[in-house]
Enzyme design. Structure first.
Site, PDB file in Angstrom:
ATOM      1  N   HIS A 106       0.808  -1.585   0.095  1.00 36.89           N
ATOM      2  CA  HIS A 106      -0.347  -0.181  -0.088  1.00 36.89           C
ATOM      3  C   HIS A 106       1.217   1.726  -0.137  1.00 36.89           C
ATOM      4  O   HIS A 106       1.360   1.791   1.096  1.00 36.89           O
ATOM      5  CB  HIS A 106      -1.060  -0.187   1.251  1.00 36.89           C
ATOM      6  CG  HIS A 106      -2.244   1.353   1.642  1.00 36.89           C
ATOM      7  ND1 HIS A 106      -2.869   0.643   0.937  1.00 36.89           N
ATOM      8  CD2 HIS A 106      -1.517   2.291   0.942  1.00 36.89           C
ATOM      9  CE1 HIS A 106      -4.066   2.116   0.642  1.00 36.89           C
ATOM     10  NE2 HIS A 106      -2.859   2.349   1.295  1.00 36.89           N
ATOM     11  N   GLU A 298     -12.209  15.180  10.403  1.00 32.02           N
ATOM     12  CA  GLU A 298     -11.667  15.315   8.696  1.00 32.02           C
ATOM     13  C   GLU A 298     -12.983  15.486   7.891  1.00 32.02           C
ATOM     14  O   GLU A 298     -14.128  15.352   8.233  1.00 32.02           O
ATOM     15  CB  GLU A 298     -12.174  13.565   8.337  1.00 32.02           C
ATOM     16  CG  GLU A 298     -11.264  12.972   7.315  1.00 32.02           C
ATOM     17  CD  GLU A 298     -11.175  11.652   6.990  1.00 32.02           C
ATOM     18  OE1 GLU A 298     -10.094  11.341   7.081  1.00 32.02           O
ATOM     19  OE2 GLU A 298     -12.501  11.236   6.739  1.00 32.02           O
ATOM     20  N   GLU A 443      -8.259  16.921   1.630  1.00 30.09           N
ATOM     21  CA  GLU A 443      -9.146  16.012   2.439  1.00 30.09           C
ATOM     22  C   GLU A 443      -7.695  16.641   4.152  1.00 30.09           C
ATOM     23  O   GLU A 443      -7.054  16.795   3.315  1.00 30.09           O
ATOM     24  CB  GLU A 443      -8.454  14.328   2.111  1.00 30.09           C
ATOM     25  CG  GLU A 443      -8.606  13.856   3.726  1.00 30.09           C
ATOM     26  CD  GLU A 443      -8.428  12.268   4.010  1.00 30.09           C
ATOM     27  OE1 GLU A 443      -8.221  11.419   4.866  1.00 30.09           O
ATOM     28  OE2 GLU A 443      -8.441  11.540   2.568  1.00 30.09           O
ATOM     29  N   ARG A 445      -6.953  16.055   7.757  1.00 29.55           N
ATOM     30  CA  ARG A 445      -7.636  15.790   9.668  1.00 29.55           C
ATOM     31  C   ARG A 445      -6.301  15.754  10.211  1.00 29.55           C
ATOM     32  O   ARG A 445      -5.265  16.898   9.881  1.00 29.55           O
ATOM     33  CB  ARG A 445      -7.626  14.340   8.880  1.00 29.55           C
ATOM     34  CG  ARG A 445      -6.855  13.545   8.310  1.00 29.55           C
ATOM     35  CD  ARG A 445      -6.922  12.015   8.279  1.00 29.55           C
ATOM     36  NE  ARG A 445      -5.777  11.270   7.559  1.00 29.55           N
ATOM     37  CZ  ARG A 445      -6.003   9.844   7.548  1.00 29.55           C
ATOM     38  NH1 ARG A 445      -6.773   8.891   7.965  1.00 29.55           N
ATOM     39  NH2 ARG A 445      -4.752   9.409   6.158  1.00 29.55           N
TER      40      ARG A 445
END
Length: 581
Positions: A106, A298, A443, A445
């Site tokens: 990943h 988030e 995004e 967070r």
């Protein structure tokens, strides 16, 4: 009390179908489906000479999660125990080969294999099949979990949960291996609410900050060979290894854990982005307000849409009446596979019709908003693990640009407002010209810096190369704001856009205000052709991220010197790492 667990499952990414059943096989003779064992005449790459006969070796395919790094044939060994890694390191040194760990793959960045470079003199070591044990010591002070390098985050947190323990922070995808996560300073979206303190044994920083001890394969100069060596957190030599970018091979690690707790996660899709990402002190439903109230926030803002997907986690010992209790992770099923309303415009974007991007952004947001309602997942309650893991590997595969801004808490709103204002303007400017270099969401967070006060054993210091390592000269910079923009691979104009964005972030978040650092696992050092190519960024900007505000005994130069001591023959390296470090 000690609990033994073993992760027997390969990554769900696996070999993308080529080796789906490999995890069930064991012993010396197993061969994953689609693999070509050593000695088979159908092998297409030269056989490694004098390879240890009792260590399984096969020619296999390597493909990272984003499908941007692909090798159809790489020799891959299966280490059955840590001593096999030592033997292979010494073999590689004697034969001019290099060793790279292979976990769940990943990844975005070329820390394992480098696209365009030969892999003929590289042997990957599969860590998942056997180096995956998990053992919990809940009675220690602090409580700890010891895991093999190939154990998945999900298997570790499942074992901890069974003992009433957990972590505050974790990446959203649970099949990442612990060694892979620690090598890049992985993090989650857990930030403390105003006045909140971490549960003893947990940390609001990176996973690397939880490490109590680790075992790595390092060079013994007196013996003239590689060996296994345990490093305790109090050992100054451990700090470069806590986030090592693949310049060592960690076979096992022991991490702190703390009392588990229940979380509530609420999703909202009705807050306009201008309100959510408003400047400091603004009234209304702002990111700043939610960070103060809950910390764990988030937001995912799809391109050319008005309202982001906002998620707010809060500590909730008792189930709120409006919440739905869940008993396992990955509850947003609609993110695991794409509905037709997304795949239709997706197909047009991929085929080159980038003008469909606004419709694609709207379809992504529409799928989320509809999915939350249809699956009853707008308000969830359960154990921390089951709400921290919320994405499967089958989610839409994208590439990412951006990184982390380290600053003080009072700057949260300013940091996010400045970036979203810049992003909206630049994307609008491009759209006015009929150009759409970005088709995925923004995004944001947060977590904290790696606070040594949260480490419950003697510590030699913060992880040298953690993106959220603190700056000793700025003790008030306690906050790490992760901001990324993602897009489909191959989108025309994307690398140049990411280069402009990255350079803007470096320049804007600087001086007495903040500092910017790249996210090791994702995209960075962009030029107009792609990531990891900008020589000025690689040679000057990245090292400066770990030199500014640090003395000579910590940061970039200390880590580089330690890697050379522990691996002077650069067995655990590749061409990209040779240039970077």
């Amino acid at each position: 009390m000690s609990k033994q667990a073993s992760s027997a499952a390969l990554s769900r990414r696996g070999f993308l179908g080529a080796a789906a059943g490999a995890a069930a096989l064991a012993g010396l003779s197993w061969t994953p489906a689609g693999a070509i064992p050593l000695g088979d005449p159908s092998a297409t790459i030269p056989a490694p000479p004098e390879f240890p006969a009792d260590i399984p070796l096969a020619q296999q395919r390597f493909e990272n999660w984003a499908k941007t790094i692909r090798f159809d044939a790489v020799w891959t060994a299966t280490a059955r125990e840590p001593g096999d890694v030592v033997r292979l390191a010494n073999w590689a040194r004697s034969h001019g080969y290099r060793i790279r760990p292979r976990g769940s793959m990943h990844s975005w960045s070329p820390l394992t294999l480098v696209p365009g470079e030969s892999a003929d003199k590289i042997v990957l070591i599969d860590t998942i099949t056997h180096l995956n044990s998990v053992s919990v010591d809940g009675g220690g002070s602090p409580a700890t979990v010891t895991a093999g390098g190939g154990a998945s985050l999900e298997s570790i947190l499942s074992a901890l949960q069974a003992e009433g323990l957990g972590w505050a922070n974790s990446p959203a995808i649970g099949d990442i291996t612990i060694a892979g996560a620690l090598s890049i300073g992985a993090h989650g979206a857990t930030y403390p609410a105003a006045g909140e303190q971490a549960v003893p044994g947990q940390s609001f920083g990176s996973l690397s900050n939880l490490i109590v001890a680790l075992t790595a394969v390092v060079w013994n100069d007196a013996a003239g060979e590689y060996e296994l060596r345990e490093f305790r957190r109090s050992d100054p030599d451990i700090t470069p290894l806590l986030t090592h970018l693949g310049r060592t091979f960690v076979t096992s690690v022991t991490l702190m854990a703390g009392a588990n707790y229940r979380l509530r996660c609420q999703s909202f899709t009705d807050v306009p982005w201008q309100e959510l990402f408003a400047p400091t002190g603004a009234e209304g439903r702002t990111f700043e307000r939610y960070a103060e109230e809950s910390g764990r926030v988030e937001a995912i803002w799809f391109p050319f849409t008005e309202t982001p997907w906002l998620k707010i986690w809060s500590v909730s010992p008792e189930k709120p009446p409006a919440s739905r209790e869940v008993h396992g992770p990955y509850n947003y099923f609609f993110t695991d596979s794409l509905p037709e309303l997304v795949t239709t415009p997706l197909g047009q974007v991929v085929s080159g019709n980038q003008a469909i991007t606004p419709a694609f952004g709207a379809s992504q947001f529409g799928a989320v908003a509809a999915g939350l309602k249809a699956t009853g997942t707008e308000d969830l309650w359960g154990w921390s693990k089951d709400l921290l893991f919320y994405l499967r590997a089958t989610t839409l595969r994208v590439i990412a640009g951006g990184g982390v801004v380290v600053t003080k808490r009072e700057n949260i709103a300013q940091v996010i407002n400045e970036f979203t204002t810049w992003l909206h303007k630049r994307m609008s400017d491009f759209a006015s010209q009929g150009l759409y270099p970005v088709n995925g969401p923004f995004e944001v967070r947060m977590c904290t810096v790696d606070d040594q006060g949260e480490v419950l054993v003697d510590s030699a210091g913060a992880p040298n190369l953690s993106p959220v390592r603190p700056r000793p000269d700025r003790p008030d910079w306690d906050t790490a704001i992760w901001m990324n923009v993602v897009s489909l691979p191959g989108t025309a104009g994307l690398p140049a856009f990411f280069q402009e964005m990255e350079e803007w972030m470096v320049a804007n978040y600087s001086g007495d205000y903040a500092t910017f650092r790249s996210e090791w696992s994702k995209g960075w050092a962009f030029d107009a052709e792609g990531g990891y190519r900008n020589q000025q960024f690689l040679g000057d900007t990245v090292p400066a991220m770990y030199r500014t505000g640090l003395d000579g005994g910590e940061g970039w130069d200390a880590a580089s010197a330690a890697f050379d001591r522990h691996d002077p023959h650069r067995v655990f390296s590749n061409g990209f790492l040779d240039r970077l470090i």
